[in-house]
Design an enzyme around this catalytic site. Structure first.
Site, short mmCIF file in Angstrom:
data_model
loop_
_atom_site.label_atom_id
_atom_site.label_comp_id
_atom_site.label_asym_id
_atom_site.label_seq_id
_atom_site.Cartn_x
_atom_site.Cartn_y
_atom_site.Cartn_z
N ARG A 160 7.64 51.26 -3.88
CA ARG A 160 7.50 51.40 -5.33
C ARG A 160 8.69 50.78 -6.06
NH1 ARG A 160 4.35 55.43 -7.63
NH2 ARG A 160 6.03 56.13 -9.00
N GLU A 163 15.83 68.41 -12.24
CA GLU A 163 14.55 68.45 -11.52
C GLU A 163 14.83 68.79 -10.06
OE1 GLU A 163 11.98 65.06 -12.39
OE2 GLU A 163 11.25 65.09 -10.33
N ARG A 199 16.00 43.30 -6.00
CA ARG A 199 16.17 42.01 -6.66
C ARG A 199 17.54 41.42 -6.40
NH1 ARG A 199 14.87 44.86 -11.67
NH2 ARG A 199 12.59 44.94 -11.81
N ASP A 253 0.17 56.35 -10.72
CA ASP A 253 0.92 56.32 -11.97
C ASP A 253 -0.07 56.47 -13.13
OD1 ASP A 253 3.57 56.11 -11.11
OD2 ASP A 253 3.36 53.97 -10.73
N ARG A 307 17.18 64.74 -9.99
CA ARG A 307 17.48 63.94 -11.18
C ARG A 307 17.92 64.85 -12.31
NH1 ARG A 307 11.93 60.23 -10.81
NH2 ARG A 307 10.72 62.08 -10.39
N ARG A 316 3.94 68.40 -2.90
CA ARG A 316 5.33 68.71 -3.16
C ARG A 316 5.39 69.41 -4.51
NH1 ARG A 316 9.19 70.24 -0.25
NH2 ARG A 316 11.23 69.51 -0.92
N TYR A 326 -1.08 59.00 -5.07
CA TYR A 326 0.19 58.88 -5.81
C TYR A 326 -0.01 57.90 -6.96
CZ TYR A 326 5.40 58.73 -5.88
OH TYR A 326 6.73 58.83 -6.21
P1 FAD Z 1 -2.72 65.97 -14.27
O1 FAD Z 1 -1.83 65.44 -15.32
O2 FAD Z 1 -2.13 66.77 -13.15
O3 FAD Z 1 -3.88 66.79 -14.97
C1 FAD Z 1 -4.73 67.67 -14.27
C2 FAD Z 1 -5.03 68.83 -15.19
O4 FAD Z 1 -6.05 69.65 -14.62
C3 FAD Z 1 -3.82 69.75 -15.41
O5 FAD Z 1 -3.59 69.92 -16.78
C4 FAD Z 1 -4.23 71.05 -14.72
O6 FAD Z 1 -3.68 72.19 -15.35
C5 FAD Z 1 -5.74 71.00 -14.87
N1 FAD Z 1 -6.45 71.81 -13.87
C6 FAD Z 1 -6.28 71.79 -12.54
N2 FAD Z 1 -7.10 72.68 -11.95
C7 FAD Z 1 -7.82 73.27 -12.95
C8 FAD Z 1 -8.81 74.27 -12.98
N3 FAD Z 1 -9.25 74.88 -11.86
N4 FAD Z 1 -9.32 74.65 -14.18
C9 FAD Z 1 -8.88 74.08 -15.33
N5 FAD Z 1 -7.93 73.11 -15.36
C10 FAD Z 1 -7.41 72.71 -14.18
N6 FAD Z 1 3.47 58.16 -13.98
C11 FAD Z 1 3.91 57.04 -14.60
O7 FAD Z 1 3.12 56.13 -14.86
N7 FAD Z 1 5.23 56.93 -14.99
C12 FAD Z 1 6.14 57.90 -14.75
O8 FAD Z 1 7.31 57.76 -15.11
C13 FAD Z 1 5.70 59.08 -14.08
N8 FAD Z 1 6.57 60.07 -13.83
C14 FAD Z 1 6.14 61.20 -13.18
C15 FAD Z 1 7.07 62.21 -12.93
C16 FAD Z 1 6.66 63.37 -12.30
C17 FAD Z 1 7.68 64.45 -12.01
C18 FAD Z 1 5.30 63.53 -11.90
C19 FAD Z 1 4.85 64.78 -11.21
C20 FAD Z 1 4.37 62.53 -12.16
C21 FAD Z 1 4.78 61.35 -12.79
N9 FAD Z 1 3.89 60.33 -13.09
C22 FAD Z 1 4.32 59.17 -13.71
C23 FAD Z 1 2.45 60.43 -12.72
C24 FAD Z 1 1.58 60.96 -13.86
O9 FAD Z 1 2.01 62.26 -14.19
C25 FAD Z 1 0.13 61.00 -13.37
O10 FAD Z 1 -0.31 59.72 -12.97
C26 FAD Z 1 -0.87 61.50 -14.41
O11 FAD Z 1 -0.34 62.44 -15.28
C27 FAD Z 1 -2.05 62.10 -13.67
O12 FAD Z 1 -3.06 62.53 -14.55
P2 FAD Z 1 -4.23 63.44 -14.00
O13 FAD Z 1 -5.16 63.67 -15.14
O14 FAD Z 1 -4.78 62.87 -12.74
O15 FAD Z 1 -3.52 64.79 -13.52
N1 UDP Z 2 14.07 56.75 -4.09
C1 UDP Z 2 15.30 56.87 -3.47
N2 UDP Z 2 16.42 56.88 -4.25
C2 UDP Z 2 16.39 56.80 -5.58
C3 UDP Z 2 15.13 56.69 -6.22
C4 UDP Z 2 13.98 56.68 -5.44
O1 UDP Z 2 15.38 56.95 -2.26
O2 UDP Z 2 17.45 56.84 -6.23
C5 UDP Z 2 12.87 56.75 -3.23
C6 UDP Z 2 12.34 58.17 -2.98
O3 UDP Z 2 11.79 58.20 -1.67
C7 UDP Z 2 11.26 58.30 -4.02
C8 UDP Z 2 10.66 56.89 -4.00
O4 UDP Z 2 11.81 56.04 -3.84
O5 UDP Z 2 10.31 59.29 -3.66
C9 UDP Z 2 9.88 56.49 -5.23
O6 UDP Z 2 10.72 56.63 -6.36
P1 UDP Z 2 10.13 56.81 -7.83
O7 UDP Z 2 11.27 56.77 -8.78
O8 UDP Z 2 9.03 55.82 -8.00
O9 UDP Z 2 9.55 58.29 -7.73
P2 UDP Z 2 8.80 59.22 -8.79
O10 UDP Z 2 9.33 58.86 -10.16
O11 UDP Z 2 7.35 58.96 -8.61
O12 UDP Z 2 9.20 60.59 -8.36
#
Ligand code: FAD
Ligand code: UDP
Length: 363
Positions: free
Chosen positions: A169, A297, A173, A347, A277, A246, A345
């Protein structure tokens, strides 16, 4: 009877509901949290949008998805340039000439390439796991200081047990470029992510605080089709076994400071620091407020009943997921979509793309 019952108001559910409604269908959205938006939801405090479920930066190379989200909200020009903290030193991310210079005091790309070429020699053939993939990409110094500790605490297992794709991911560079993403388009919604979700769900009937799985008897027959975006193993009451996820927990603090860390994201790459983080939310939108909010986090073991944040895509879990996917396909009039139901996984842009493809196939 509704045409669609959408379970979950994250991006998958919200996009599906929006498109279905635009096409004249009737839709009911159920959400078990007390707010809509899933993991992109923000809370506003002192004028700062707090990314309640972790830092979310929108980035994509799909022009159509960029145009799609820009219909609902405009984006700022935020570019994610996190730094890594390791034993009192800061290193630029992703791995680039700035990182190499900080580590080895070198000047040219050729010098960096020569160092990495020596350090990656131990890996021959296709990397089989995250450890081999990381060493083959950036050598042992970066692996030991910036990857191993972070990854093992993030995922709660050794790098040799994790799939190689996770580390791919991150860009590597040989230029002085600290942009964390290679994508053509990037930014944060002006006014926050809630604006995007509210625009998608405008006019859609939504009930929050309702867990569909606990109220199945009540809701099973309210719609012709169910769109389920929760965890797929939970839907089937874990009857084939439990998939691994996780967990995370977040600790947010208000500080009487204008600028705490000078950047939105600092990664703590040592194993002994318990969090991965620290996010300083105001920097996502160049906030000028007199106070600031930071969030630590912490990765955590996931247990039933807690929010599942990341699928753990090991071979064993993938095999189990495939079994659940077969059950999913046999389920009459139920569509499984999104990060939890597809155990992917994803985005944000991938989720939106997947929801659009899914809904347009049906309309
Ligand atoms: P979710 O956002 O998980 O939505 C699912 C919903 O269903 C939730 O609101 C949940 O409460 C609801 N639900 C589940 N079960 C039930 C039930 N039985 N009844 C009623 N409701 C229910 N993506 C990026 O592009 N850029 C980023 O920088 C980025 N950072 C992230 C950082 C973190 C810490 C995490 C965890 C994810 C990150 N993502 C990022 C990924 C991004 O969050 C997801 O791609 C996106 O939000 C997924 O949308 P979703 O609708 O599939 O799931
Ligand atoms: N990662 C790492 N060091 C860093 C940042 C990321 O080793 O400083 C690795 C780690 O395994 C992480 C993966 O790269 O799970 C993907 O990072 P990303 O920032 O895309 O993770 P997310 O934002 O989805 O948690």
């Amino acid at each position: 009877m509704y045409d669609y019952l959408v379970v979950g108001s994250g991006l998958f559910g919200a996009v599906f509901a929006h498109e279905a409604m635009q096409a004249g269908k009737t839709v009911l959205v159920l959400e078990r949290r007390d707010h809509v938006g899933g993991n992109v939801y923000c809370e506003t405090k002192d004028g700062i949008h707090i990314h309640k479920y972790g830092a979310h930066i929108f980035h994509t190379s799909y022009e159509d998805i960029w145009n799609y989200v820009n219909q609902f909200v405009k984006f700022n020009n935020f570019i994610n340039s996190p730094v890594a903290y390791y034993q009192g030193h800061l290193y630029n991310l992703p791995f680039n000439m700035n990182t190499f210079r900080e580590l080895w005091d070198i000047v040219t790309p050729a010098q960096a390439e020569a160092i990495i070429a020596v350090q990656r020699r131990s890996i021959t053939g296709t990397p089989k796991n995250l450890e081999e993939q990381a060493i083959s990409l950036v050598g042992t110094d970066i692996y030991m200081k910036l990857i191993k500790g972070y990854t093992e605490k993030q995922w709660g297992r050794s790098c040799s047990e994790l799939p190689a794709f996770i580390i791919k991911r991150l860009p590597v560079r040989y230029t002085f470029d600290n942009n964390y993403f290679n994508d053509r388009y990037q930014g944060i919604p002006i006014g926050g992510y809630n604006k995007l979700i509210e625009a998608l769900l405008a006019g859609v009937e939504v009930r929050t605080g309702v867990d569909y799985l606990k109220e199945r008897a009540l809701y099973r027959n309210v719609a012709k089709t169910i769109v389920y975006t929760g965890s797929i193993d939970e839907y089937f009451d874990y009857k084939l076994g439990q998939l691994e996820y996780r967990g995370l927990h977040f600790e947010t603090e208000r500080l009487e400071e204008v600028n705490h860390q000078g950047v939105a994201v600092v990664n703590y790459t040592e194993r002994d620091v318990p969090y991965t983080r620290i996010i300083e939310h105001k920097h996502f939108e160049s906030g000028t407020q007199p106070v600031t909010y930071i969030t630590r986090e912490y990765p955590a073991e996931w247990k039933r009943g807690e929010e599942a944040y990341y699928p753990v895509n090991s071979e064993q879990n993938q095999r189990l997921y495939q079994q659940y996917a077969i059950l999913g396909r046999q389920e009459q009039n139920v569509i499984f979509g999104g990060r939890l139901a597809e155990y992917k996984y994803y985005d944000m842009d991938d989720v939106i793309k997947s929801a659009l493809e899914c809904v347009h196939k049906r309309l």
